[in-house]
Motif scaffolding. Structure first.
Motif, PDB file in Angstrom:
ATOM      1  N   MET A 258       2.303   5.852 -12.738  1.00 46.84           N
ATOM      2  CA  MET A 258       1.313   4.894 -12.249  1.00 46.84           C
ATOM      3  C   MET A 258       1.198   3.685 -13.188  1.00 46.84           C
ATOM      4  SD  MET A 258      -2.458   6.416 -13.081  1.00 46.84           S
ATOM      5  CE  MET A 258      -2.170   8.137 -12.818  1.00 46.84           C
ATOM      6  N   ALA A 259       1.803   3.774 -14.383  1.00 52.69           N
ATOM      7  CA  ALA A 259       1.633   2.707 -15.371  1.00 52.69           C
ATOM      8  C   ALA A 259       2.935   2.045 -15.811  1.00 52.69           C
ATOM      9  CB  ALA A 259       0.929   3.265 -16.600  1.00 52.69           C
ATOM     10  N   ALA A 260       4.074   2.590 -15.409  1.00 57.47           N
ATOM     11  CA  ALA A 260       5.353   2.039 -15.864  1.00 57.47           C
ATOM     12  C   ALA A 260       6.340   1.966 -14.703  1.00 57.47           C
ATOM     13  CB  ALA A 260       5.933   2.898 -16.989  1.00 57.47           C
ATOM     14  N   ASP A 261       7.225   0.990 -14.767  1.00 57.78           N
ATOM     15  CA  ASP A 261       8.227   0.816 -13.714  1.00 57.78           C
ATOM     16  C   ASP A 261       9.226   1.965 -13.683  1.00 57.78           C
ATOM     17  OD1 ASP A 261       7.284  -1.778 -12.851  1.00 57.78           O
ATOM     18  OD2 ASP A 261       8.092  -2.555 -14.741  1.00 57.78           O
ATOM     19  N   TYR A 262       9.602   2.431 -14.868  1.00 63.51           N
ATOM     20  CA  TYR A 262      10.568   3.524 -14.982  1.00 63.51           C
ATOM     21  C   TYR A 262      10.024   4.555 -15.960  1.00 63.51           C
ATOM     22  CZ  TYR A 262      13.637   0.228 -12.691  1.00 63.51           C
ATOM     23  OH  TYR A 262      14.166  -0.653 -11.781  1.00 63.51           O
TER      24      TYR A 262
ATOM     25  N   GLN B 237       7.423   4.204  -7.375  1.00 61.78           N
ATOM     26  CA  GLN B 237       6.828   3.737  -6.123  1.00 61.78           C
ATOM     27  C   GLN B 237       5.308   3.791  -6.175  1.00 61.78           C
ATOM     28  OE1 GLN B 237       8.864   2.454  -3.596  1.00 61.78           O
ATOM     29  NE2 GLN B 237      10.290   2.659  -5.290  1.00 61.78           N
ATOM     30  N   ILE B 238       4.767   4.316  -7.294  1.00 60.75           N
ATOM     31  CA  ILE B 238       3.306   4.467  -7.369  1.00 60.75           C
ATOM     32  C   ILE B 238       2.677   3.692  -8.530  1.00 60.75           C
ATOM     33  CG2 ILE B 238       3.313   6.684  -6.160  1.00 60.75           C
ATOM     34  CD1 ILE B 238       2.949   8.031  -8.924  1.00 60.75           C
ATOM     35  N   VAL B 239       3.407   2.685  -9.032  1.00 59.39           N
ATOM     36  CA  VAL B 239       2.842   1.861 -10.112  1.00 59.39           C
ATOM     37  C   VAL B 239       1.587   1.182  -9.589  1.00 59.39           C
ATOM     38  CG1 VAL B 239       3.159  -0.199 -11.530  1.00 59.39           C
ATOM     39  CG2 VAL B 239       5.027   1.403 -11.268  1.00 59.39           C
ATOM     40  N   ILE B 240       0.544   1.281 -10.368  1.00 63.53           N
ATOM     41  CA  ILE B 240      -0.691   0.557 -10.068  1.00 63.53           C
ATOM     42  C   ILE B 240      -0.677  -0.653 -10.997  1.00 63.53           C
ATOM     43  CG2 ILE B 240      -3.216   0.642 -10.059  1.00 63.53           C
ATOM     44  CD1 ILE B 240      -2.883   3.732  -9.627  1.00 63.53           C
TER      45      ILE B 240
END
Length: 159
Positions: A66-70, A114-117
């Motif tokens: 939820m906090a990082a692209d990868y 797909q769940i990065v906030i």
């Protein structure tokens, strides 16, 4: 090998790709072992380091999406086969695996989360504490001591 021994080769590998690294970054009640950012692209990577306990690392890494692209789990080369034996779990949600032995190599590529906030990601980036940046000397050694896993001393992200 200790977890702290994996930091230098990991950071060196990603420094060559344009990433700055930070150790022990707080995310709610969790602590991301290594958080990296490419300041030109704003691309981020979160890494959970474990010597042998891939299941525990996997559970922690899921939250970091939820906090990082990868997101990656990093383990010593001699133990990475344990996690790779369960690679379908990692592939199902896009978490990658890094094998570390002198340098970090990708054993399983992470997919973009797909769940990065974006608000959480932006807040993490804005509050990165320069004291937590991982800096290597000319020989590739850590220039300061970090206390991953067990965190004898905690340094929180500035608010």
């Amino acid at each position: 090998m200790r977890e702290i021994d994996m930091i230098s080769p990991l950071v060196q590998t990603y420094l060559e790709k344009g990433f700055k690294s930070y150790a022990e970054i707080r995310l709610s009640s969790r602590w991301i072992d290594i958080f990296m950012i490419n300041e030109k692209t704003q691309e981020t990577i979160a890494i959970e380091l474990k010597l042998t306990q891939w299941k525990k690392a996997f559970k922690q890494a899921k939250i970091y999406q939820m906090a990082a692209d990868y997101v990656y789990v990093g383990m010593p080369e001699e133990y990475i086969h344990r996690a790779l034996g369960n690679k379908e779990l990692f592939q199902e949600i896009g978490i990658g695996l890094l094998s570390i032995n002198g340098k970090a190599s990708t054993a399983l590529k992470a997919e973009k989360s797909q769940i990065v906030i974006e608000e959480i990601k932006r807040e993490l980036i804005e509050n990165l504490n320069p004291d937590l940046e991982v800096i290597l000397d000319e020989q590739g050694n850590l220039t300061k001591t970090f206390h991953p896993c067990g965190r004898k001393q905690r340094t929180e992200v500035r608010r």
